[in-house]
Scaffold this motif. Structure first.
Motif, PDB file in Angstrom:
ATOM      1  N   ALA A 142       0.949  -1.255   0.025  1.00  0.00           N
ATOM      2  CA  ALA A 142       0.057  -0.081   0.158  1.00  0.00           C
ATOM      3  C   ALA A 142       0.750   1.217   0.161  1.00  0.00           C
ATOM      4  CB  ALA A 142      -0.951  -0.113   1.099  1.00  0.00           C
ATOM      5  N   GLY A 143       1.810   1.344   0.887  1.00  0.00           N
ATOM      6  CA  GLY A 143       2.696   2.566   1.047  1.00  0.00           C
ATOM      7  C   GLY A 143       3.634   2.487  -0.440  1.00  0.00           C
ATOM      8  N   PHE A 144       3.851   1.601  -1.067  1.00  0.00           N
ATOM      9  CA  PHE A 144       4.784   1.587  -2.356  1.00  0.00           C
ATOM     10  C   PHE A 144       3.767   2.207  -3.377  1.00  0.00           C
ATOM     11  CE2 PHE A 144       6.420  -0.364  -6.284  1.00  0.00           C
ATOM     12  CZ  PHE A 144       7.396   0.312  -6.345  1.00  0.00           C
ATOM     13  N   LEU A 145       2.365   1.720  -3.341  1.00  0.00           N
ATOM     14  CA  LEU A 145       1.506   2.279  -4.547  1.00  0.00           C
ATOM     15  C   LEU A 145       1.037   3.576  -4.291  1.00  0.00           C
ATOM     16  CD1 LEU A 145      -1.029  -0.637  -4.671  1.00  0.00           C
ATOM     17  CD2 LEU A 145       0.703  -0.145  -6.278  1.00  0.00           C
ATOM     18  N   ALA A 146       1.111   4.355  -2.912  1.00  0.00           N
ATOM     19  CA  ALA A 146       0.805   5.624  -2.685  1.00  0.00           C
ATOM     20  C   ALA A 146       2.050   6.579  -3.035  1.00  0.00           C
ATOM     21  CB  ALA A 146       0.493   5.703  -1.206  1.00  0.00           C
ATOM     22  N   GLN A 147       3.430   5.879  -3.003  1.00  0.00           N
ATOM     23  CA  GLN A 147       4.578   6.711  -3.423  1.00  0.00           C
ATOM     24  C   GLN A 147       5.529   5.622  -4.412  1.00  0.00           C
ATOM     25  OE1 GLN A 147       6.448   8.445   0.459  1.00  0.00           O
ATOM     26  NE2 GLN A 147       5.162   6.785   1.227  1.00  0.00           N
ATOM     27  N   PRO A 148       5.038   5.790  -5.253  1.00  0.00           N
ATOM     28  CA  PRO A 148       5.581   4.943  -6.499  1.00  0.00           C
ATOM     29  C   PRO A 148       7.054   5.140  -6.813  1.00  0.00           C
ATOM     30  CG  PRO A 148       4.214   5.900  -7.600  1.00  0.00           C
ATOM     31  CD  PRO A 148       3.866   6.247  -6.055  1.00  0.00           C
ATOM     32  N   GLN A 149       7.474   6.622  -6.515  1.00  0.00           N
ATOM     33  CA  GLN A 149       8.809   6.798  -6.820  1.00  0.00           C
ATOM     34  C   GLN A 149       9.812   7.052  -5.730  1.00  0.00           C
ATOM     35  OE1 GLN A 149       9.314   7.336 -10.079  1.00  0.00           O
ATOM     36  NE2 GLN A 149       7.432   6.951 -10.427  1.00  0.00           N
ATOM     37  N   ALA A 150       9.370   6.641  -4.473  1.00  0.00           N
ATOM     38  CA  ALA A 150       9.993   7.034  -3.141  1.00  0.00           C
ATOM     39  C   ALA A 150      11.419   6.078  -3.072  1.00  0.00           C
ATOM     40  CB  ALA A 150       9.121   6.635  -1.707  1.00  0.00           C
ATOM     41  N   LEU A 151      11.242   4.816  -3.691  1.00  0.00           N
ATOM     42  CA  LEU A 151      12.449   4.084  -3.773  1.00  0.00           C
ATOM     43  C   LEU A 151      13.328   4.116  -4.802  1.00  0.00           C
ATOM     44  CD1 LEU A 151      10.723   0.780  -2.284  1.00  0.00           C
ATOM     45  CD2 LEU A 151      11.632   2.482  -0.827  1.00  0.00           C
ATOM     46  N   GLY A 152      12.883   4.901  -5.782  1.00  0.00           N
ATOM     47  CA  GLY A 152      13.606   4.729  -7.110  1.00  0.00           C
ATOM     48  C   GLY A 152      13.402   3.414  -7.852  1.00  0.00           C
ATOM     49  N   TRP A 153      13.938   3.520  -9.040  1.00  0.00           N
ATOM     50  CA  TRP A 153      13.591   2.458  -9.999  1.00  0.00           C
ATOM     51  C   TRP A 153      14.786   2.047 -10.575  1.00  0.00           C
ATOM     52  CZ3 TRP A 153       8.885  -0.139 -10.317  1.00  0.00           C
ATOM     53  CH2 TRP A 153       7.969   0.420  -9.916  1.00  0.00           C
ATOM     54  N   PRO A 154      14.982   0.594 -10.851  1.00  0.00           N
ATOM     55  CA  PRO A 154      14.270  -0.628 -10.394  1.00  0.00           C
ATOM     56  C   PRO A 154      13.933  -0.635  -9.074  1.00  0.00           C
ATOM     57  CG  PRO A 154      16.345  -1.261 -11.877  1.00  0.00           C
ATOM     58  CD  PRO A 154      16.388   0.120 -11.488  1.00  0.00           C
ATOM     59  N   VAL A 155      12.949  -1.552  -8.544  1.00  0.00           N
ATOM     60  CA  VAL A 155      12.629  -1.867  -7.141  1.00  0.00           C
ATOM     61  C   VAL A 155      12.783  -3.523  -7.084  1.00  0.00           C
ATOM     62  CG1 VAL A 155      11.184   0.060  -6.777  1.00  0.00           C
ATOM     63  CG2 VAL A 155      10.360  -2.036  -7.518  1.00  0.00           C
ATOM     64  N   PHE A 156      12.789  -3.833  -5.821  1.00  0.00           N
ATOM     65  CA  PHE A 156      13.107  -5.256  -5.468  1.00  0.00           C
ATOM     66  C   PHE A 156      12.009  -5.554  -4.554  1.00  0.00           C
ATOM     67  CE2 PHE A 156      14.621  -8.484  -2.439  1.00  0.00           C
ATOM     68  CZ  PHE A 156      14.949  -9.512  -3.334  1.00  0.00           C
ATOM     69  N   ALA A 157      11.214  -6.773  -4.746  1.00  0.00           N
ATOM     70  CA  ALA A 157      10.314  -7.356  -4.240  1.00  0.00           C
ATOM     71  C   ALA A 157      10.414  -8.581  -3.742  1.00  0.00           C
ATOM     72  CB  ALA A 157       8.881  -7.071  -5.099  1.00  0.00           C
ATOM     73  N   LYS A 158       9.754  -8.846  -2.391  1.00  0.00           N
ATOM     74  CA  LYS A 158       9.615 -10.194  -1.944  1.00  0.00           C
ATOM     75  C   LYS A 158       8.779 -10.365  -0.949  1.00  0.00           C
ATOM     76  CE  LYS A 158      13.147  -9.034   1.446  1.00  0.00           C
ATOM     77  NZ  LYS A 158      14.313  -9.143   2.183  1.00  0.00           N
ATOM     78  N   PRO A 159       8.217 -11.539  -0.540  1.00  0.00           N
ATOM     79  CA  PRO A 159       7.176 -11.855   0.273  1.00  0.00           C
ATOM     80  C   PRO A 159       7.671 -11.276   1.765  1.00  0.00           C
ATOM     81  CG  PRO A 159       7.427 -13.735  -1.132  1.00  0.00           C
ATOM     82  CD  PRO A 159       8.490 -12.676  -1.361  1.00  0.00           C
ATOM     83  N   SER A 160       6.502 -10.568   2.572  1.00  0.00           N
ATOM     84  CA  SER A 160       6.903 -10.231   3.574  1.00  0.00           C
ATOM     85  C   SER A 160       7.237 -11.315   4.777  1.00  0.00           C
ATOM     86  CB  SER A 160       5.652  -9.179   4.261  1.00  0.00           C
ATOM     87  OG  SER A 160       6.007  -8.846   5.661  1.00  0.00           O
ATOM     88  N   GLY A 161       6.571 -12.400   4.621  1.00  0.00           N
ATOM     89  CA  GLY A 161       6.703 -13.706   5.394  1.00  0.00           C
ATOM     90  C   GLY A 161       7.503 -14.665   4.534  1.00  0.00           C
ATOM     91  N   GLY A 162       8.262 -14.359   3.516  1.00  0.00           N
ATOM     92  CA  GLY A 162       8.899 -15.441   2.702  1.00  0.00           C
ATOM     93  C   GLY A 162      10.098 -15.964   3.276  1.00  0.00           C
ATOM     94  N   SER A 163      10.518 -17.013   2.698  1.00  0.00           N
ATOM     95  CA  SER A 163      12.163 -17.466   3.255  1.00  0.00           C
ATOM     96  C   SER A 163      12.449 -18.461   2.183  1.00  0.00           C
ATOM     97  CB  SER A 163      11.842 -18.702   4.536  1.00  0.00           C
ATOM     98  OG  SER A 163      10.966 -19.799   4.144  1.00  0.00           O
ATOM     99  N   ALA A 164      13.800 -19.112   2.184  1.00  0.00           N
ATOM    100  CA  ALA A 164      14.470 -19.714   1.267  1.00  0.00           C
ATOM    101  C   ALA A 164      14.533 -19.044  -0.139  1.00  0.00           C
ATOM    102  CB  ALA A 164      13.879 -21.145   1.174  1.00  0.00           C
ATOM    103  N   SER A 165      14.537 -18.016  -0.272  1.00  0.00           N
ATOM    104  CA  SER A 165      14.520 -17.040  -1.606  1.00  0.00           C
ATOM    105  C   SER A 165      13.448 -17.110  -2.245  1.00  0.00           C
ATOM    106  CB  SER A 165      16.097 -17.434  -2.270  1.00  0.00           C
ATOM    107  OG  SER A 165      17.051 -17.015  -1.417  1.00  0.00           O
TER     108      SER A 165
END
Length: 323
Positions: A142-165
């Motif tokens: 939600a925060g990313f959709l509200a501020q799509p330029q805040a992190l710069g591009w490209p961006v890295f995404a991963k599951p918040s509760g993920g593991s084992a890459s």
């Protein structure tokens, strides 16, 4: 040698043959007889279960009956140490910590409030950043959709509760984003540079006794396949910051760092358990398995930070044959 064997349970044993071997070698150095009980969903398909003294089937770690099954195993066998090996093990076991203690078993899991932080990568970054530990810029969906330029591009995404890459993705442009994801995601600044795993040992009194980094030279399925130990003061200082940010963290844990050439080292993940690359630390002299057994046996903890730099691990495939 002691008359009665020291029984330990290794949960989700899977392929953790090297971890099993580290515990056996540690017990031999301590003059203790060790009885290793390995449990898994399907022990017949687990190499570690095949090489353990005993193997037991338990439900999946996300099954509501999982913790109760491990508790029953401890009750029947008199096991004195329970060692989880994967992230999904941690919370169900942590929530049953008082029941394991009542059976006289050391559950090698930090308190549930710590696991709640490290199993949620968004909260991990928030807690560490608040303590001054360097992390990449991070936003939830939600925060990313509200501020799509805040992190710069490209961006890295991963599951918040993920593991084992699992499900790691890079998005080059806003139009590359899908409309939805199958699970909660976080978005981060895209970092480059060498990756390190830093193994830590925190004793029962809460003292950080050992910090041993290794460079992840080659990775397969999320685990280091080739690596070498290095002494770096800056990575030790980050470990000290993590221990301060999570004061209830105990036992063995590890964290990953990307050493970005522009931003410097940034923590990208914490695992409050034995990491897959632990055997390299053990070989270099950071014998976490031995120190855990000392605590369980009521002996003085010999943990020290005198491990050897420049120890290199080159993993290869081996096999267990059953007839």
């Amino acid at each position: 040698m002691t008359a009665e064997p020291l029984r330990i349970v290794i949960c989700s044993a899977g392929r953790r043959v090297e971890l099993l071997s580290c515990f056996r070698a540690a017990a031999a150095r301590l003059g203790a007889r060790l009885d290793v009980i390995a449990c898994d969903l399907d022990p017949g398909q687990s190499a570690a279960c095949a090489l353990a003294d005993r193997a037991v089937a338990v439900p999946r770690c996300d099954d509501p009956g999982y913790a109760a099954a491990v508790l029953e195993l401890v009750r029947k066998t008199g096991a004195r140490l329970v060692v989880p090996t994967i992230d999904p093990d941690l919370m169900p076991l942590a929530q049953a910590a008082a029941e394991f203690a009542a059976l006289g078993a050391r559950l090698h899991v930090s308190p549930a409030e710590v696991i709640g932080v490290v199993r949620d990568k968004q909260r991990t970054c928030e807690v560490l950043a608040a303590a001054g530990v360097p992390v990449p810029g991070t936003l939830d969906h939600a925060g990313f959709l509200a501020q799509p330029q805040a992190l710069g591009w490209p961006v890295f995404a991963k599951p918040s509760g993920g593991s084992a890459s699992r499900e790691l993705r890079v998005f080059e442009r806003p139009q590359d984003l899908p409309d939805s994801f199958p699970e909660p995601m976080i978005f981060q600044q895209l970092l480059t540079g060498p990756e390190y795993t830093i193994n830590m040992f925190i004793d029962q009194a809460g003292s950080l006794r050992t910090v041993i980094p290794h460079l992840r030279q080659q990775v397969r399925a999320g685990e280091v396949e080739k690596g070498v130990t290095e002494r770096r003061r800056d990575l030790r200082e980050i470990a000290e910051g993590i221990a301060g940010a999570l004061p209830a963290l105990r036992g063995v844990c590890c964290f990953q760092v990307l050493d970005d050439p522009r931003r410097g080292p940034r923590v990208i993940e914490i695992n409050a358990r034995f990491g897959g690359g632990y055997p390299l630390a053990d070989r270099a002299g950071a014998r976490f398995a031995e120190w855990l057994l000392e605590e369980v046996l009521g002996r003085p903890c010999s943990a020290a930070d005198d491990w050897r730099a420049g120890v290199r691990m080159l993993r290869y495939d081996s096999a267990v044959y059953l007839e």
